[in-house]
Design a protein around this motif. Structure first.
Motif, PDB file in Angstrom:
ATOM      1  N   SER A  27      -6.762 -33.342 -16.329  1.00 47.41           N
ATOM      2  CA  SER A  27      -5.856 -33.925 -15.348  1.00 47.41           C
ATOM      3  C   SER A  27      -5.174 -35.160 -15.901  1.00 47.41           C
ATOM      4  O   SER A  27      -4.069 -35.509 -15.467  1.00 47.41           O
ATOM      5  CB  SER A  27      -6.596 -34.236 -14.043  1.00 47.41           C
ATOM      6  N   ALA A  28      -5.775 -35.817 -16.911  1.00 45.88           N
ATOM      7  CA  ALA A  28      -5.127 -36.961 -17.553  1.00 45.88           C
ATOM      8  C   ALA A  28      -3.845 -36.556 -18.262  1.00 45.88           C
ATOM      9  O   ALA A  28      -2.976 -37.397 -18.515  1.00 45.88           O
ATOM     10  CB  ALA A  28      -6.088 -37.619 -18.552  1.00 45.88           C
ATOM     11  N   GLU A  35      -9.138 -30.377 -12.296  1.00 43.66           N
ATOM     12  CA  GLU A  35      -9.549 -31.755 -12.037  1.00 43.66           C
ATOM     13  C   GLU A  35     -10.655 -32.143 -13.013  1.00 43.66           C
ATOM     14  O   GLU A  35     -11.697 -31.484 -13.074  1.00 43.66           O
ATOM     15  CB  GLU A  35     -10.053 -31.902 -10.599  1.00 43.66           C
ATOM     16  N   THR A  36     -10.410 -33.231 -13.761  1.00 42.35           N
ATOM     17  CA  THR A  36     -11.390 -33.703 -14.747  1.00 42.35           C
ATOM     18  C   THR A  36     -11.531 -35.222 -14.658  1.00 42.35           C
ATOM     19  O   THR A  36     -11.229 -35.939 -15.608  1.00 42.35           O
ATOM     20  CB  THR A  36     -10.969 -33.296 -16.172  1.00 42.35           C
ATOM     21  N   PRO A  37     -12.004 -35.758 -13.551  1.00 40.49           N
ATOM     22  CA  PRO A  37     -12.039 -37.224 -13.395  1.00 40.49           C
ATOM     23  C   PRO A  37     -12.931 -37.935 -14.400  1.00 40.49           C
ATOM     24  O   PRO A  37     -12.612 -39.062 -14.813  1.00 40.49           O
ATOM     25  CB  PRO A  37     -12.543 -37.411 -11.965  1.00 40.49           C
ATOM     26  N   ASN A  38     -14.037 -37.348 -14.797  1.00 39.23           N
ATOM     27  CA  ASN A  38     -14.941 -38.022 -15.733  1.00 39.23           C
ATOM     28  C   ASN A  38     -14.382 -38.036 -17.150  1.00 39.23           C
ATOM     29  O   ASN A  38     -14.507 -39.031 -17.863  1.00 39.23           O
ATOM     30  CB  ASN A  38     -16.323 -37.359 -15.694  1.00 39.23           C
ATOM     31  N   ASP A  40     -11.199 -37.955 -17.744  1.00 41.11           N
ATOM     32  CA  ASP A  40     -10.099 -38.914 -17.638  1.00 41.11           C
ATOM     33  C   ASP A  40     -10.616 -40.347 -17.807  1.00 41.11           C
ATOM     34  O   ASP A  40      -9.958 -41.182 -18.435  1.00 41.11           O
ATOM     35  CB  ASP A  40      -9.408 -38.777 -16.285  1.00 41.11           C
ATOM     36  N   ARG A  41     -11.804 -40.611 -17.270  1.00 44.27           N
ATOM     37  CA  ARG A  41     -12.389 -41.948 -17.395  1.00 44.27           C
ATOM     38  C   ARG A  41     -12.737 -42.245 -18.855  1.00 44.27           C
ATOM     39  O   ARG A  41     -12.543 -43.373 -19.333  1.00 44.27           O
ATOM     40  CB  ARG A  41     -13.648 -42.046 -16.521  1.00 44.27           C
ATOM     41  N   ARG A  44      -9.591 -43.279 -20.506  1.00 47.35           N
ATOM     42  CA  ARG A  44      -9.171 -44.646 -20.179  1.00 47.35           C
ATOM     43  C   ARG A  44      -9.943 -45.697 -20.962  1.00 47.35           C
ATOM     44  O   ARG A  44      -9.447 -46.803 -21.183  1.00 47.35           O
ATOM     45  CB  ARG A  44      -9.319 -44.898 -18.680  1.00 47.35           C
ATOM     46  N   THR A 283     -14.322 -28.119 -14.250  1.00 48.73           N
ATOM     47  CA  THR A 283     -14.692 -29.200 -13.338  1.00 48.73           C
ATOM     48  C   THR A 283     -16.202 -29.322 -13.228  1.00 48.73           C
ATOM     49  O   THR A 283     -16.742 -30.436 -13.120  1.00 48.73           O
ATOM     50  CB  THR A 283     -14.048 -28.977 -11.961  1.00 48.73           C
ATOM     51  N   ASP A 286     -17.165 -31.187 -16.182  1.00 46.69           N
ATOM     52  CA  ASP A 286     -16.764 -32.580 -16.028  1.00 46.69           C
ATOM     53  C   ASP A 286     -17.794 -33.354 -15.201  1.00 46.69           C
ATOM     54  O   ASP A 286     -18.171 -34.480 -15.550  1.00 46.69           O
ATOM     55  CB  ASP A 286     -15.389 -32.638 -15.375  1.00 46.69           C
ATOM     56  N   ASP A 287     -18.255 -32.770 -14.099  1.00 45.21           N
ATOM     57  CA  ASP A 287     -19.267 -33.444 -13.279  1.00 45.21           C
ATOM     58  C   ASP A 287     -20.561 -33.649 -14.048  1.00 45.21           C
ATOM     59  O   ASP A 287     -21.214 -34.700 -13.933  1.00 45.21           O
ATOM     60  CB  ASP A 287     -19.533 -32.638 -12.014  1.00 45.21           C
TER      61      ASP A 287
END
Length: 500
Positions: A27-28, A35-38, A40-41, A44, A283, A286-287
């Motif tokens: 997602s980044a 969705e890949t929030p971790n 992406d973190r 960052r 995903t 990712d979690d």
């Protein structure tokens, strides 16, 4: 206490790889669905590489590049060939162990013999379903398949002696078939890989920095995400797949819709279900990666652990009516690549991105550079640290040569991340793509009647000829590419005496 302080003078290293994850599935990077929030973190807190490739995009040769730092011409694996011993003098884990690191692999190795340590102090193994390990006729070297799969042994201890990894009925190469995971989520191989990795954090030697290689089998098929993740994606409207102007659609129709196909037209409902399951697996991964990163915090090592995340190759997932890997198109050859430094130890340009072309062979020299360990002369990749620090004097390769022996579709590609030239060695077909204006490779510029693109075609053709000149297959004569030379899976110049 003193020993623990000494272990922190050099950073710990966590290498995370996934199997068959496309380079655009972050997602980044603006993916419209996944969705890949971790992950992406992680990006960052480090650097995201936008043009990372697997030069030989299948499991075995890709992992040879990762573990040896060599190009395919030097590690010798230019196609997919199982049951070939791994006898390289210098491999990543062995070099880090020699430099004082406590080394551990959890998950997929895909080497031969299966329990070859490749320099690790210990391995906890799950390679997924490998046909040569599962064959009841090929057990003279490896032993029975449950002897080479620690996850399967653990699963049977948890869920019953008759349980098997094939119980869901999905083929290990079925890119167009999917169903939810049939057991409790904590029994999924993705969860198991993280559980075992966290257990290493508990039992590691506190007097040494650690190198932990957490190596997932997913999102490689079988496409079997836990139900909660499947539910996240199964009803979403998915974007249309790219179909290039160069695709033989009639041939794709003729190939039918076998769920294990390499090339064919799969019914939309079935393909949408498979795509949803693939994104769901990512995903889920990712979690679980977030769970592992949290464990680093709980064990007090998160600020002194460098994390490198990558995939061994991608998955075409229906792009141009192709599936799986081995081909040089972006869905297959391009991979995610993130170097993360949560504690700010390396002076990276955190939150930045890089457009230089990197490859899996760059992982070994990068991690050795981070560890302050010597880089063997056999290594042909380069540390990406100068790029990540924005050092103006940093030199980098102008382009990358990749290839894969693949029968009638045996191929070579050359790219600088902006343009890509493809040559199919058995047919002589050429393709040229402008990746800046056409990242989905829809228009074959080799077929365009344009003086500019014909000139560019000749430039790339000559670059490939220079790469292949002198190769044992005889791909080049008098500076020109020669069509129809028999491709090899292994280079005999590396594997003397072995049938290639």
């Amino acid at each position: 206490m003193q020993a623990d302080k000494q272990s922190q003078t050099r950073p710990n290293i966590l290498l995370i790889t996934v199997d068959q994850m496309r380079g655009d599935c972050l997602s980044a990077l603006g993916h419209p669905i996944v969705e890949t929030p971790n992950l992406d973190r992680l990006a960052r807190s480090g650097v995201l590489f936008r043009n990372a490739y697997s030069a030989t995009p299948t499991c075995v040769p890709a992992r040879a590049a990762l573990m040896t730092g060599m190009s395919q011409c030097s590690h010798g694996r230019v196609g997919y060939q199982d049951r070939v011993p791994w006898e390289y003098e210098h491999m990543l884990a062995g070099e880090l162990a020699g430099a004082g690191y406590h080394t551990q692999c959890v998950g997929k190795m895909h080497v031969y013999p299966a329990r070859n340590l490749c320099g690790f102090h210990n391995i906890v193994l799950h390679d997924g379903y490998l046909h040569h390990n599962r064959s009841r006729h090929n057990n003279t070297v490896n032993g029975h398949f449950d002897q080479v799969d620690d996850y399967l042994t653990w699963l049977r201890q948890q869920a019953g002696a008759q349980v098997d990894i094939m119980d869901n009925g999905l083929d290990c190469n079925a890119s167009a078939a999917a169903r939810p995971w049939h057991l409790a989520e904590e029994l999924h191989p993705t969860n198991w890989t993280v559980t075992q990795s966290i257990d290493f954090l508990r039992r590691r030697d506190p007097g040494k920095p650690f190198f932990l290689y957490t190596s997932f089998v997913r999102p490689h098929s079988p496409l079997d995400p836990p139900q909660v993740y499947m539910d996240m994606y199964k009803d979403l409207e998915l974007p249309d797949l790219p179909i290039g102007d160069w695709v033989d659609v009639e041939a794709a129709k003729a190939n039918g819709s076998d769920p294990t196909t390499h090339f064919g037209i799969v019914p939309k409902r079935r393909l949408d279900r498979a795509r949803a399951a693939y994104y769901a697996l990512i995903t889920h991964l990712d979690d679980q990666i977030g769970r592992l990163v949290n464990a680093l915090y709980e064990y007090g090592v998160s600020q002194n652990t460098i994390i490198l995340f990558a995939s061994d190759h991608g998955e075409l997932l229906g792009d141009h009516h192709y599936f799986r890997k081995s081909l040089p198109y972006e869905g297959s050859a391009k991979v995610p690549f993130i170097l993360s430094d949560p504690g700010g130890k390396l002076n990276l340009q955190r939150g930045g991105s890089q457009s230089e072309v990197v490859e899996l062979r760059d992982i070994m020299p990068t991690l050795l550079d981070i560890a302050g360990a010597p880089i063997p002369s056999t290594v042909e990749g380069s540390s990406v640290l100068p790029l990540c620090r924005g050092e103006e004097e940093a030199e980098w390769r102008p382009y990358l040569h990749g290839e894969h022996s693949y029968g009638s579709l045996s191929n070579h590609f050359v790219t600088d991340g902006r343009e890509k030239y493809l040559w199919f060695s058995q047919s002589g077909e050429e393709q040229l793509f402008d990746l800046v204006s056409d990242p989905q490779e829809l228009v074959n510029l080799a077929a365009v009647n344009s003086a500019y693109w014909q000139d560019r075609l000749e430039v790339w053709r000559q670059r490939l000829a220079a790469e292949l000149d002198g190769r044992e297959e005889g791909y080049v004569e008098e500076g020109r590419l020669v069509v129809g030379r028999p491709p090899r899976q292994l280079l005999t110049s590396v594997f003397q005496g072995m049938e290639a």
